[in-house]
Design a protein around this motif. Structure first.
Motif, short mmCIF file in Angstrom:
data_model
loop_
_atom_site.label_atom_id
_atom_site.label_comp_id
_atom_site.label_asym_id
_atom_site.label_seq_id
_atom_site.Cartn_x
_atom_site.Cartn_y
_atom_site.Cartn_z
N VAL A 156 0.88 -1.18 0.00
CA VAL A 156 0.00 0.00 0.00
C VAL A 156 0.91 1.22 0.00
N GLU A 157 0.90 1.94 -1.13
CA GLU A 157 1.91 3.00 -1.32
C GLU A 157 1.27 4.38 -1.44
N GLY A 158 1.60 5.24 -0.50
CA GLY A 158 1.09 6.61 -0.50
C GLY A 158 1.80 7.49 -1.51
N GLY A 174 5.56 8.88 -1.63
CA GLY A 174 6.69 8.03 -1.98
C GLY A 174 7.30 8.40 -3.32
N GLY A 175 8.55 7.98 -3.52
CA GLY A 175 9.21 8.22 -4.80
C GLY A 175 8.78 7.20 -5.84
N GLY A 176 8.85 7.58 -7.11
CA GLY A 176 8.57 6.63 -8.18
C GLY A 176 7.31 6.94 -8.94
N GLY A 230 5.94 4.49 1.22
CA GLY A 230 5.72 5.93 1.06
C GLY A 230 5.97 6.65 2.36
N GLY A 231 7.20 7.14 2.55
CA GLY A 231 7.50 7.96 3.72
C GLY A 231 8.22 7.24 4.85
N PHE A 232 8.59 5.95 4.65
CA PHE A 232 9.19 5.21 5.76
C PHE A 232 10.71 5.27 5.69
N VAL A 279 7.25 -2.61 6.30
CA VAL A 279 7.40 -1.38 5.53
C VAL A 279 8.40 -1.61 4.40
N GLN A 280 8.26 -0.82 3.36
CA GLN A 280 9.17 -0.84 2.21
C GLN A 280 9.79 0.56 2.12
N MET A 281 11.11 0.61 2.05
CA MET A 281 11.79 1.91 1.98
C MET A 281 12.47 2.07 0.62
N GLY A 282 12.00 3.01 -0.18
CA GLY A 282 12.57 3.23 -1.49
C GLY A 282 13.67 4.28 -1.48
N THR A 283 13.31 5.51 -1.12
CA THR A 283 14.26 6.62 -1.15
C THR A 283 15.43 6.37 -0.19
N ARG A 284 15.13 5.80 0.99
CA ARG A 284 16.20 5.50 1.95
C ARG A 284 17.22 4.55 1.34
C1 LIG Z 1 14.43 5.34 -7.85
C2 LIG Z 1 13.17 4.58 -7.53
C3 LIG Z 1 12.76 3.57 -8.38
C4 LIG Z 1 11.58 2.84 -8.11
N1 LIG Z 1 11.19 1.84 -8.97
C5 LIG Z 1 10.08 1.13 -8.69
C6 LIG Z 1 9.67 0.06 -9.55
O1 LIG Z 1 10.31 -0.23 -10.56
N2 LIG Z 1 8.54 -0.64 -9.22
C7 LIG Z 1 7.81 -0.32 -8.10
O2 LIG Z 1 6.79 -0.99 -7.83
N3 LIG Z 1 8.17 0.69 -7.27
C8 LIG Z 1 9.29 1.39 -7.54
N4 LIG Z 1 9.67 2.42 -6.71
C9 LIG Z 1 8.88 2.68 -5.50
C10 LIG Z 1 9.52 2.00 -4.28
O3 LIG Z 1 9.50 0.61 -4.45
C11 LIG Z 1 8.83 2.37 -2.97
O4 LIG Z 1 7.52 1.82 -2.90
C12 LIG Z 1 8.73 3.85 -2.74
O5 LIG Z 1 9.96 4.46 -3.04
C13 LIG Z 1 8.35 4.07 -1.29
O6 LIG Z 1 8.34 5.43 -0.94
P1 LIG Z 1 9.62 6.18 -0.30
O7 LIG Z 1 10.40 6.65 -1.50
O8 LIG Z 1 9.00 7.28 0.47
O9 LIG Z 1 10.37 5.20 0.53
C14 LIG Z 1 10.83 3.15 -6.96
C15 LIG Z 1 11.26 4.18 -6.10
C16 LIG Z 1 12.40 4.89 -6.37
C17 LIG Z 1 12.82 6.00 -5.42
#
Ligand SMILES: Cc1cc2nc3c(=O)[nH]c(=O)nc-3n(C[C@H](O)[C@H](O)[C@H](O)COP(=O)(O)O)c2cc1C
Length: 198
Positions: free
Chosen positions: A24-26, A29-31, A59-61, A78-83
């Motif tokens: 569940v992604e707010g 979040g990045g992306g 999203g935001g963790f 939680v899933q951390m993307g930007t971190r």
């Molecule tokens: C550079 C980057 C690439 C991403 N690529 C994908 C992707 O290919 N598929 C996907 O489902 N989410 C992707 N995401 C989203 C992340 O998996 C994650 O859900 C999201 O970054 C969470 O929010 P946060 O950036 O606040 O941690 C990406 C995020 C970033 C920052």
């Protein structure tokens, strides 16, 4: 199989299709994003109230406190993307990592609201131009990702990054990040228990 969802109807549809769980992604979040973004704080408890499958919140963790908040709102992980993009072991160029470290919470842009997919990315000259030109499809202007990811040219493409960049102030190893998240998560639960239940 876990499916990424940006709103309640997508969550219910995914569960009806038989997914094992949801990411569940707010919209903070990045992306790539749904053009109608919903913040994690609203989306996560809403989805939790309607589905029984395991939820990974995104999203935001970034730390143990935010993870504790996600668990309070009904997530199991939680899933951390930007971190992780900004972690020591991340293969992206150090210019991007340093830009995340230096960014404020207001230094991302939400692009392509009039098109799809929308994107949340770091504010640069290029993305500010796109932000000010909502009629332009940002995907057509995405640029050369390889020059950004590995060449460090921040203007060559769109650096997908979440608002949580404003809470990241150093490049750290994945081990350090995860150890701190775990420790702070339990400290947070204990502190809240002492404060409100003790
Ligand atoms: C550079 C980057 C690439 C991403 N690529 C994908 C992707 O290919 N598929 C996907 O489902 N989410 C992707 N995401 C989203 C992340 O998996 C994650 O859900 C999201 O970054 C969470 O929010 P946060 O950036 O606040 O941690 C990406 C995020 C970033 C920052």
């Amino acid at each position: 199989m876990f499916h990424v969802v940006p709103n309640l109807s997508a969550a219910i549809k995914a569960v009806e299709c038989g997914v094992d769980g949801l990411v569940v992604e707010g919209g903070e979040g990045g992306g790539f994003k749904n053009p109608r973004d919903v913040a994690t704080m609203v989306l996560l408890p809403l989805v939790r109230s309607q589905v029984d499958v395991p939820i990974i919140a995104a999203g935001g963790f970034v730390d143990g406190k935010s993870m504790a908040a996600a668990f309070a709102l009904g997530a199991e992980a939680v899933q951390m993307g930007t971190r992780m993009v900004s972690a020591l072991e991340s293969p992206v160029h150090e210019n991007w990592k340093n830009a995340i470290v230096n960014a404020k919470e207001t230094d991302t842009v939400f692009l392509n609201r009039m098109h799809s997919p929308a994107l949340r990315a770091l504010r640069t000259d290029k993305t500010t131009r796109l932000e000010n030109s909502p009629e332009v499809n940002a995907m057509a202007e995405f640029g050369k990702a390889i020059d950004l990811y590995f060449g460090g040219d921040m203007e060559s493409a769109i650096a997908l990054t979440g608002q949580v960049c404003g809470r990241i102030d150093s490049v750290r190893s994945v081990r350090d990040i995860l150890e701190d998240v775990r420790r702070e998560f339990f400290e947070t639960l204990e502190a809240m228990s002492n404060r409100y239940l003790g």
